[in-house]
Design an enzyme around this catalytic site. Sequence first.
Site, PDB file in Angstrom:
ATOM      1  N   ASP A  31       4.451   2.900  -5.418  1.00  0.00           N
ATOM      2  CA  ASP A  31       3.640   1.589  -4.948  1.00  0.00           C
ATOM      3  C   ASP A  31       4.612   0.707  -4.093  1.00  0.00           C
ATOM      4  O   ASP A  31       5.678   0.357  -4.424  1.00  0.00           O
ATOM      5  CB  ASP A  31       3.136   0.608  -6.222  1.00  0.00           C
ATOM      6  N   ASP A  56       0.692  -1.447  -0.727  1.00  0.00           N
ATOM      7  CA  ASP A  56       0.046  -2.637  -1.167  1.00  0.00           C
ATOM      8  C   ASP A  56      -0.314  -3.742   0.034  1.00  0.00           C
ATOM      9  O   ASP A  56       0.516  -3.874   0.970  1.00  0.00           O
ATOM     10  CB  ASP A  56       0.867  -3.344  -2.184  1.00  0.00           C
ATOM     11  N   GLU A  69      -4.453  -0.529   0.306  1.00  0.00           N
ATOM     12  CA  GLU A  69      -5.040  -1.732  -0.427  1.00  0.00           C
ATOM     13  C   GLU A  69      -5.649  -2.392   0.961  1.00  0.00           C
ATOM     14  O   GLU A  69      -4.881  -2.944   1.602  1.00  0.00           O
ATOM     15  CB  GLU A  69      -4.301  -2.546  -1.197  1.00  0.00           C
TER      16      GLU A  69
END
Length: 563
Positions: free
Chosen positions: A98, A199, A256
């Site tokens: 991530d 992200d 995202e």
Amino acid sequence: MNPKWWKESIVYQIYPISFMDSNGDGVGDLRGIISKLDYLQDLGVDVIWVCPIYKSPNHDNGYDISDYCDIMKEFGTMDDFDRLLQDMHSRGMKLMMDLVLNHTSHQHAWFVESRSSKDNPKRDFYIWRKGKNGGPPNNWESYFSGSVWEHDPHTDEYYLHLYSKYQPDLNWENPVVIDKLHEMVQWWLKKGVDGFRFDAIAHIVKTEGYPDAHNPHGTPTVRAYDMFSNLEDVHTLLQNLHDKVLYFYDIMTVGETSGLGPEQALDYVGDGRRELNMTFQFEHMFLDAASAGSGKWDVVPWNLIDLKKIITNWQVVLHNRGWNANYLCNHDQPRSVSRFGNDLFYRIPSAKMLATFTHMLEGTPYIYQGEEIGMTNVAFESIDNYRDVETLNYYEEKRRNGVPEEQIMAAIHKKSRDNARTPMQWNDDDEGGFTTGDPWLKVNSNYMEINAAYAVKDPDSIYHYYKNLIALRKKHKVIVYGEYELLLPEDTEIYVYTRTLEDQRVLVILNFFEREPIIELPQGMLTNPGELLISNYEPQKEEDLGRLKLRPYEARVYLQRLI
């Protein structure tokens, strides 16, 4: 069809601070993850997505990175990471990191230098502006409430932060910043990681000139997400990252990217776009919000027809043109069984039904830790038990505005991100087997009844139902690549769809509520249903398949041969 390994994979998301603690300090860690790899291998998942584990002061649970190439000491060491990666690969599993490229921690060495003086070489690594009329440069509101601008007395200028003031945004207009981020991404790829979840990637470009947003209410700040979300230059920057770095590795990438529909998503994931493999869509995450402008905390009942429209649109538009990422829960969202199912009287059948829904859609299924055992929302009585910065900011803002405590806590019980962040419930030992110490966040009190040890032992558990779903997806290509078609679009209780590939069709029947509706399908689909692949109930004796009465939260999947 364009087969790819990441299309045929099942992803399991780990929130490391809450997954498993190996040393009794109350914080999950890398060795804790290593100790549970056999559990994950038994479940059948292919890819493990680990939320940020980089060095961080942890103001936003690791999404404020102070060193991209080091490990947060609470999680372990780089040697621990290398062992985790090796142990996963030896089991045939892949690791997806991530990665936050929109912002860093305020303690990152780049920002420490940037704020030291206006003429520092790294000043332009971040976004600095002079104030306006005695206040911030513009009226944009941050995701965590308040202005996106934080005044720095040392240089008498403001820096931009779309999230908390401890997360200053990087300046993607600076080519040196871009080069350094590319180098860092390549460093991880050379270590052998198998992909990235990027992200907040949709926010790396802001509107030129940073103008005020339209503010009809005259409030100090206004939600201005269209000023820094999914702007055109994001695609240029992502294509640059792909062509210079990502292209040379067989990896999985997911972005995202909130605030877009499927046609816009194709700009990120469309075949030939050279950007990302898939994006997370958020439309269905706003089904229970009173209005787009009220934010997530103003909760209303969601509507099945609206869910059908959203999911169907994504399934149809992306078919043979892009790829979906299918989920109902993650570290930022409430527990799926509490939100879309029934976590009281029908927790087990509704959790199985929801799993059937996501795993039978076209796209890569994502399982969030604990979802496979039916973990639920938590309702702490006191705000003192919450740790999420967004929740705490919401509480303080509403208290200042005179909102009653009971009303605030009711919203928090439904929507706090801590619902998904309570520690994983491994067994019925103290603290659910998560730690031998005091957990960083209280364990949900229902761990005595809901835990992985019980689920693994019970062949009829939610856990084993997930195993069966995963096995079916690996066995039948129609479940992975079949074309989606919605049936009974106006039915308010039953969600029915098919997936068709060549001479095979999968019929998926889902009762989303506790009532017992009768389903009538066209074209004799139920009179000759084919093979029952999976169901969360035992078949009833002598049932009339031509006019089927569904039980509460019932799910059925049939495999049909087409002539």
